[in-house]
Every structure is written in C-alpha cells, then in structure tokens.
Motif scaffolding. Structure first.
Motif, PDB file in Angstrom:
ATOM      1  N   THR A 109     -22.869   5.332 -14.335  1.00 24.71           N
ATOM      2  CA  THR A 109     -21.564   5.402 -13.675  1.00 24.71           C
ATOM      3  C   THR A 109     -21.504   6.644 -12.796  1.00 24.71           C
ATOM      4  OG1 THR A 109     -20.508   6.644 -15.473  1.00 24.71           O
ATOM      5  CG2 THR A 109     -20.430   4.229 -15.600  1.00 24.71           C
ATOM      6  N   LYS A 130     -23.965   0.923 -12.683  1.00 23.59           N
ATOM      7  CA  LYS A 130     -23.241  -0.307 -13.001  1.00 23.59           C
ATOM      8  C   LYS A 130     -21.799  -0.268 -12.500  1.00 23.59           C
ATOM      9  CE  LYS A 130     -25.881  -1.531 -17.143  1.00 23.59           C
ATOM     10  NZ  LYS A 130     -25.822  -1.830 -18.601  1.00 23.59           N
ATOM     11  N   ASN A 131     -21.307   0.945 -12.243  1.00 24.41           N
ATOM     12  CA  ASN A 131     -19.912   1.067 -11.837  1.00 24.41           C
ATOM     13  C   ASN A 131     -19.684   2.334 -11.024  1.00 24.41           C
ATOM     14  OD1 ASN A 131     -16.988   0.031 -12.388  1.00 24.41           O
ATOM     15  ND2 ASN A 131     -16.891   2.233 -12.775  1.00 24.41           N
ATOM     16  N   ASP A 133     -16.659   4.663  -9.083  1.00 27.66           N
ATOM     17  CA  ASP A 133     -15.223   4.897  -9.048  1.00 27.66           C
ATOM     18  C   ASP A 133     -14.948   5.928  -7.959  1.00 27.66           C
ATOM     19  OD1 ASP A 133     -12.581   4.657  -9.679  1.00 27.66           O
ATOM     20  OD2 ASP A 133     -12.698   5.708 -11.602  1.00 27.66           O
ATOM     21  N   VAL A 144     -13.174  -1.137  -6.050  1.00 28.32           N
ATOM     22  CA  VAL A 144     -12.608  -2.312  -6.706  1.00 28.32           C
ATOM     23  C   VAL A 144     -13.690  -2.927  -7.575  1.00 28.32           C
ATOM     24  CG1 VAL A 144     -11.542  -4.573  -6.402  1.00 28.32           C
ATOM     25  CG2 VAL A 144     -11.056  -2.741  -4.763  1.00 28.32           C
ATOM     26  N   ASP A 145     -13.425  -3.005  -8.880  1.00 31.37           N
ATOM     27  CA  ASP A 145     -14.400  -3.563  -9.824  1.00 31.37           C
ATOM     28  C   ASP A 145     -15.772  -2.912  -9.679  1.00 31.37           C
ATOM     29  OD1 ASP A 145     -12.482  -5.312 -10.839  1.00 31.37           O
ATOM     30  OD2 ASP A 145     -12.970  -6.861  -9.377  1.00 31.37           O
ATOM     31  N   GLY A 146     -15.780  -1.606  -9.450  1.00 26.95           N
ATOM     32  CA  GLY A 146     -17.031  -0.860  -9.406  1.00 26.95           C
ATOM     33  C   GLY A 146     -17.739  -0.857  -8.081  1.00 26.95           C
ATOM     34  N   TYR A 159     -22.670  -1.329  -3.444  1.00 29.66           N
ATOM     35  CA  TYR A 159     -22.604  -2.231  -4.591  1.00 29.66           C
ATOM     36  C   TYR A 159     -23.440  -1.629  -5.720  1.00 29.66           C
ATOM     37  CZ  TYR A 159     -23.182  -6.526  -7.342  1.00 29.66           C
ATOM     38  OH  TYR A 159     -23.190  -7.469  -8.347  1.00 29.66           O
ATOM     39  N   ARG A 163     -25.367  -3.764 -11.853  1.00 27.81           N
ATOM     40  CA  ARG A 163     -24.342  -4.697 -12.314  1.00 27.81           C
ATOM     41  C   ARG A 163     -25.018  -5.982 -12.783  1.00 27.81           C
ATOM     42  NH1 ARG A 163     -18.867  -5.804  -8.799  1.00 27.81           N
ATOM     43  NH2 ARG A 163     -17.977  -7.456 -10.052  1.00 27.81           N
ATOM     44  N   ASP A 165     -23.862  -9.060 -13.133  1.00 29.93           N
ATOM     45  CA  ASP A 165     -23.445 -10.339 -12.563  1.00 29.93           C
ATOM     46  C   ASP A 165     -24.561 -10.944 -11.709  1.00 29.93           C
ATOM     47  OD1 ASP A 165     -21.202  -9.092 -13.567  1.00 29.93           O
ATOM     48  OD2 ASP A 165     -19.867  -9.850 -12.026  1.00 29.93           O
ATOM     49  N   PHE A 168     -21.943 -12.640  -6.432  1.00 33.26           N
ATOM     50  CA  PHE A 168     -20.875 -11.780  -5.923  1.00 33.26           C
ATOM     51  C   PHE A 168     -20.282 -12.425  -4.685  1.00 33.26           C
ATOM     52  CE2 PHE A 168     -19.302  -8.331  -3.190  1.00 33.26           C
ATOM     53  CZ  PHE A 168     -18.397  -7.735  -4.066  1.00 33.26           C
TER      54      PHE A 168
END
Length: 213
Positions: A109, A130-131, A133, A144-146, A159, A163, A165, A168
């Motif tokens: 992070t 992963k994120n 801020d 927004v959402d990392g 990005y 992450r 996912d 996207f």
C-alpha cells in the motif's frame, strides 16, 4: 551533513539514529546497508540524495518527521528495499523520482501526500502495490478503489499492479490513460475501455497479463 557513500556497503549496520541537526543526506549514503531495519528522517532534512537507501534489503519501515523539509524523493532512493512494508512520507513531499520505490517486494500500500504534484512513470516499477490512496487536501489527484486518477477523474494515472482482480472497467468519464499506468499488472485478463478515451500514453499496458483490451 551525511556525505555521499558515507555508510555505503556497511552490511552489518542494524541501526543508525540520524541526528536532528542533519539537513543533507548524500547520494548512496546508506546504500547496501543490508542489515539496517528502520529509517527515521528528522525534520531538518531538506535533501536526500539519489539511491540514498537503495538495496537496504532488511528495512521494514520508513518514517519521515511530519515537518521534514524534503520535497523530492529522488531516483532509486529505496529501490530494492525488498522487506519494506510501510512508508510514511511527510506532507511536504511533492515529487517521486524514477524507480524511487521500485523492486520493493513487500510494499503493498502507498499513500500519496497532500502536497504531491508529480511522479516518474516507473516510480513503483515491479513493486506489488495492491492499493493506492491520496491524502486529504491534495488538489491534483484522487484515488478510487485503490486506483489513482487526476482530480476530476478524466485521466487514469496509476493502477495497483498486484490487485487480484482479473478484470477492470475504465470509468466512463476517463479520456486518457497515463504513461505506464497498467505496467506489470499481471493478474489482469480483461480491460474494458471507456467510450470517451482519446489518449493512451507510452507503455500504458506493457507487461500486463494476457489481457483482452
């Protein structure tokens, strides 16, 4: 002042308390101090040189005094700090240099400070974020959402490559994708672009997974 290469290669150094009067930390000052566990940067420091803590593979935390005078984290400052888990930048930091936090294998992070203005495209290269801020009060960026965007969310800038996912969807208002924005996002298999997209910068989708765009 701590001169260039002052502690470079001191592989058994586990702790080093930087005096509060220090204003300058030179290039490669603590590079390859492979046993150093933590770094605390005092308020008076206004300059921290290129690769100052590069390849310090045991550093887990980096804390900047809230009143620290540093405005730029220069190229390769923490490149290769593979144990680094936590970074707290001072609110005055404006710029992140090339590969400043590259190859930090444990860093998941990262928070961009309120004063942040710009970064190099490869600042976080090969670092499994992963994120992301953005600190409250930053007038140029948002998260927004990392994922990092410009203030009005019309350009996707960064990005988080680790992450989990597989897909996207770029928000509908996004008209631009920044340089190396998705670079190295190996989990992605599908990216859905927005209808308003008109500008994709260099290496925006380089070295990602087998993604269908």
């Amino acid at each position: 002042k701590i001169n260039n290469n002052a502690f470079n290669g001191c592989s058994k150094l586990t702790t080093c308390a930087i005096p509060v009067a220090v204003t300058h930390i030179g290039d490669y000052a603590f590079a390859k101090c492979k046993a150093l566990k933590a770094v605390n940067i005092p308020a008076a420091v206004s300059y921290m040189g290129t690769a100052a803590f590069s390849e310090c593979t045991s550093i887990e935390t980096v804390n900047f005094n809230e009143d620290c005078q540093i405005k730029e984290i220069r190229a390769n400052t923490f490149n290769g700090c593979s144990a680094l888990k936590s970074v707290k930048l001072s609110s005055g930091v404006e710029e992140l240099g090339s590969k400043a936090f590259a190859n930090c294998a444990s860093l998941n992070t990262f928070t961009l400070p309120a004063s942040f203005i710009e970064k190099a495209a490869d600042t976080f290269q090969n670092t499994p974020i992963k994120n992301y801020d953005v600190e409250e009060g930053n007038e140029g960026f948002s998260a927004v959402d990392g994922v990092v965007y410009n203030e009005d969310k019309t350009e996707l800038l960064l990005y988080p490559i680790a992450r989990e996912d597989n897909s996207f969807t770029v928000p509908t208002q996004v008209g631009g994708i920044g340089e190396q924005a998705f670079f190295g996002a190996k989990n992605l298999k599908q990216i859905t672009l927005s209808n308003k997209l008109t500008n994709i910068l260099s290496k925006a989708f380089a070295q990602i997974g087998r993604a269908h765009v």
